[in-house]
Each structure stands twice: as structure tokens, then as C-alpha cells.
Design a protein around this motif. Structure first.
Motif, PDB file in Angstrom:
ATOM      1  N   TYR A 121      34.546  34.162  32.513  1.00  0.00           N
ATOM      2  CA  TYR A 121      33.856  35.386  32.884  1.00  0.00           C
ATOM      3  C   TYR A 121      34.566  36.556  32.205  1.00  0.00           C
ATOM      4  O   TYR A 121      35.796  36.619  32.200  1.00  0.00           O
ATOM      5  CB  TYR A 121      33.861  35.584  34.406  1.00  0.00           C
ATOM      6  N   ARG A 122      33.776  37.482  31.633  1.00  0.00           N
ATOM      7  CA  ARG A 122      34.350  38.655  30.960  1.00  0.00           C
ATOM      8  C   ARG A 122      33.829  39.915  31.637  1.00  0.00           C
ATOM      9  O   ARG A 122      32.638  40.129  31.740  1.00  0.00           O
ATOM     10  CB  ARG A 122      33.995  38.693  29.484  1.00  0.00           C
ATOM     11  N   GLY A 128      38.557  42.277  30.295  1.00  0.00           N
ATOM     12  CA  GLY A 128      39.369  41.164  30.803  1.00  0.00           C
ATOM     13  C   GLY A 128      38.549  39.892  30.907  1.00  0.00           C
ATOM     14  O   GLY A 128      37.370  39.918  31.254  1.00  0.00           O
ATOM     15  N   THR A 129      39.190  38.768  30.605  1.00  0.00           N
ATOM     16  CA  THR A 129      38.524  37.469  30.683  1.00  0.00           C
ATOM     17  C   THR A 129      39.276  36.585  31.670  1.00  0.00           C
ATOM     18  O   THR A 129      40.505  36.572  31.672  1.00  0.00           O
ATOM     19  CB  THR A 129      38.499  36.791  29.305  1.00  0.00           C
ATOM     20  N   GLN A 139      41.828  37.472  40.269  1.00  0.00           N
ATOM     21  CA  GLN A 139      41.165  38.541  39.509  1.00  0.00           C
ATOM     22  C   GLN A 139      39.646  38.458  39.678  1.00  0.00           C
ATOM     23  O   GLN A 139      38.984  39.476  39.840  1.00  0.00           O
ATOM     24  CB  GLN A 139      41.540  38.438  38.027  1.00  0.00           C
ATOM     25  N   LEU A 140      39.096  37.258  39.666  1.00  0.00           N
ATOM     26  CA  LEU A 140      37.655  37.073  39.814  1.00  0.00           C
ATOM     27  C   LEU A 140      37.202  37.534  41.201  1.00  0.00           C
ATOM     28  O   LEU A 140      36.173  38.198  41.341  1.00  0.00           O
ATOM     29  CB  LEU A 140      37.289  35.607  39.566  1.00  0.00           C
ATOM     30  N   ASN A 141      37.979  37.208  42.226  1.00  0.00           N
ATOM     31  CA  ASN A 141      37.649  37.659  43.577  1.00  0.00           C
ATOM     32  C   ASN A 141      37.690  39.186  43.681  1.00  0.00           C
ATOM     33  O   ASN A 141      36.865  39.793  44.359  1.00  0.00           O
ATOM     34  CB  ASN A 141      38.584  37.030  44.608  1.00  0.00           C
ATOM     35  N   GLN A 142      38.633  39.810  42.992  1.00  0.00           N
ATOM     36  CA  GLN A 142      38.710  41.274  42.989  1.00  0.00           C
ATOM     37  C   GLN A 142      37.458  41.860  42.334  1.00  0.00           C
ATOM     38  O   GLN A 142      36.915  42.861  42.806  1.00  0.00           O
ATOM     39  CB  GLN A 142      39.968  41.750  42.261  1.00  0.00           C
ATOM     40  N   TRP A 143      37.019  41.255  41.236  1.00  0.00           N
ATOM     41  CA  TRP A 143      35.806  41.727  40.568  1.00  0.00           C
ATOM     42  C   TRP A 143      34.595  41.589  41.487  1.00  0.00           C
ATOM     43  O   TRP A 143      33.731  42.458  41.525  1.00  0.00           O
ATOM     44  CB  TRP A 143      35.569  40.967  39.273  1.00  0.00           C
ATOM     45  N   TRP A 155      28.302  38.007  34.214  1.00  0.00           N
ATOM     46  CA  TRP A 155      29.387  38.159  33.248  1.00  0.00           C
ATOM     47  C   TRP A 155      29.839  36.834  32.651  1.00  0.00           C
ATOM     48  O   TRP A 155      30.765  36.774  31.844  1.00  0.00           O
ATOM     49  CB  TRP A 155      30.592  38.837  33.890  1.00  0.00           C
ATOM     50  N   LYS A 156      29.200  35.724  33.042  1.00  0.00           N
ATOM     51  CA  LYS A 156      29.606  34.414  32.530  1.00  0.00           C
ATOM     52  C   LYS A 156      29.350  34.348  31.024  1.00  0.00           C
ATOM     53  O   LYS A 156      28.305  34.740  30.538  1.00  0.00           O
ATOM     54  CB  LYS A 156      28.842  33.313  33.222  1.00  0.00           C
ATOM     55  N   ILE A 157      30.365  33.867  30.295  1.00  0.00           N
ATOM     56  CA  ILE A 157      30.216  33.749  28.833  1.00  0.00           C
ATOM     57  C   ILE A 157      30.266  32.291  28.422  1.00  0.00           C
ATOM     58  O   ILE A 157      30.669  31.439  29.146  1.00  0.00           O
ATOM     59  CB  ILE A 157      31.314  34.548  28.083  1.00  0.00           C
TER      60      ILE A 157
END
Length: 157
Positions: A121-122, A128-129, A139-143, A155-157
Motif C-alpha cells: 500500500y502506498r 510511504g509504502t 503504519q497501515l493501521n494509523q493510515w 492505495w493498494k499497488i
């Protein structure tokens, strides 16, 4: 004897031409240095005019900065700071990847974290990735908290 004198004069002329060339290069470098200083001052003034701080500017330009840095990573003639950054990121990833695995208790009363597909995820705002494997990284939970689950899913790449 006069031939020696002529050779010396020729060498002096060659060296003077080289000195002039180097002085021109130095003048161009000074001009670029002055340009960087002027650019920095103009940027500070614009940020103040629009009530932005440096962090907001870099967040706004984050994607372009990341793209530029990524393009520099494979360049053998990249500036030294790019190589330093590359080494630091590698050390950080290695350190984070080799950390001790701790088992979490599931019966602690906390709600389960939102489900996202496995993948990378970006964040388009910071560049940030994050890689999601089994559980969501911190970090993903914060986003997700900041931007919402549906937005982060995009945001999945």
C-alpha cells in the motif's frame, strides 16, 4: 636555447587557457549556488505567504520527491546522499525484518483490526509504502485511522 623558451611560453599559454576555463566553471558554480540560496529564500517566503510550514510543503511534494529519489537509486552517478539514503533504508528494513516475533493474545477485549488484502500500500500524501502480510502493520493501521478503511483500500499497488 630559444626553442626551450618557446616551449615554456607555449606551456604558460596552455595553463592560462586552462585557468580561464576553470575560472568560468567556478563562476557558473557560484551562480548556481546563488540560485539555490535565492530559491530557498523564495520558497520560505511563499510558504510564509500561504501559511505553510516545511512539513506541509514536503507532504504536498512527497510523491514527486519519492519518484525522483527512486529514479536516482539505480543511477551509478547519483549524488552521495542518495547512496547514503539507500544504505540507511536497507539497514532499517533489515532491522525491522529481523526483529523478534512476539505472539499476541487475541482475547484482550480489543476489536479486531480492519481487514485488508495482502499486498503493498502506498500513501499518496507521504509517498510511504507498507507491505501487509498477515496482520496490518502499525503504519497501515494509523493510515486507516487517519483516512478511513475505504480510502486506504484504494492505495493498494
Amino acid at each position: 636555447m630559444f626553442q626551450e623558451f618557446d616551449q615554456i611560453e607555449q606551456k604558460i599559454a596552455e595553463h592560462q587557457a586552462k585557468i580561464e576555463e576553470l575560472q568560468e566553471q567556478m563562476a557558473q558554480a557560484e551562480r548556481k549556488k546563488d540560485g539555490v540560496i535565492a530559491f530557498d529564500k523564495a520558497l520560505v517566503n511563499l510558504a510564509a505567504e500561504y501559511q505553510m510550514d516545511e512539513e506541509e510543503f514536503f507532504v504536498a511534494r512527497g510523491e514527486a520527491i519519492v519518484n525522483w529519489l527512486v529514479a536516482q537509486l539505480d543511477d551509478e552517478d547519483a549524488p552521495e546522499y542518495v547512496q547514503t539514503l539507500k544504505a540507511r533504508v536497507a539497514r532499517s528494513l533489515k532491522r525491522n525484518g529481523e526483529g523478534p516475533k512476539r505472539a499476541r493474545k487475541t482475547g484482550n477485549g480489543k476489536p479486531s483490526e480492519p481487514k485488508l488484502e495482502v499486498g503493498h500500500y502506498r500513501n499518496p500524501y507521504t509517498g510511504g509504502t507498507v507491505e501487509k502480510k498477515k496482520r496490518n502493520p502499525k503504519q497501515l493501521n494509523q493510515w486507516i485511522e487517519e483516512h478511513g478503511l475505504e480510502t486506504v483500500k484504494e492505495w493498494k499497488i
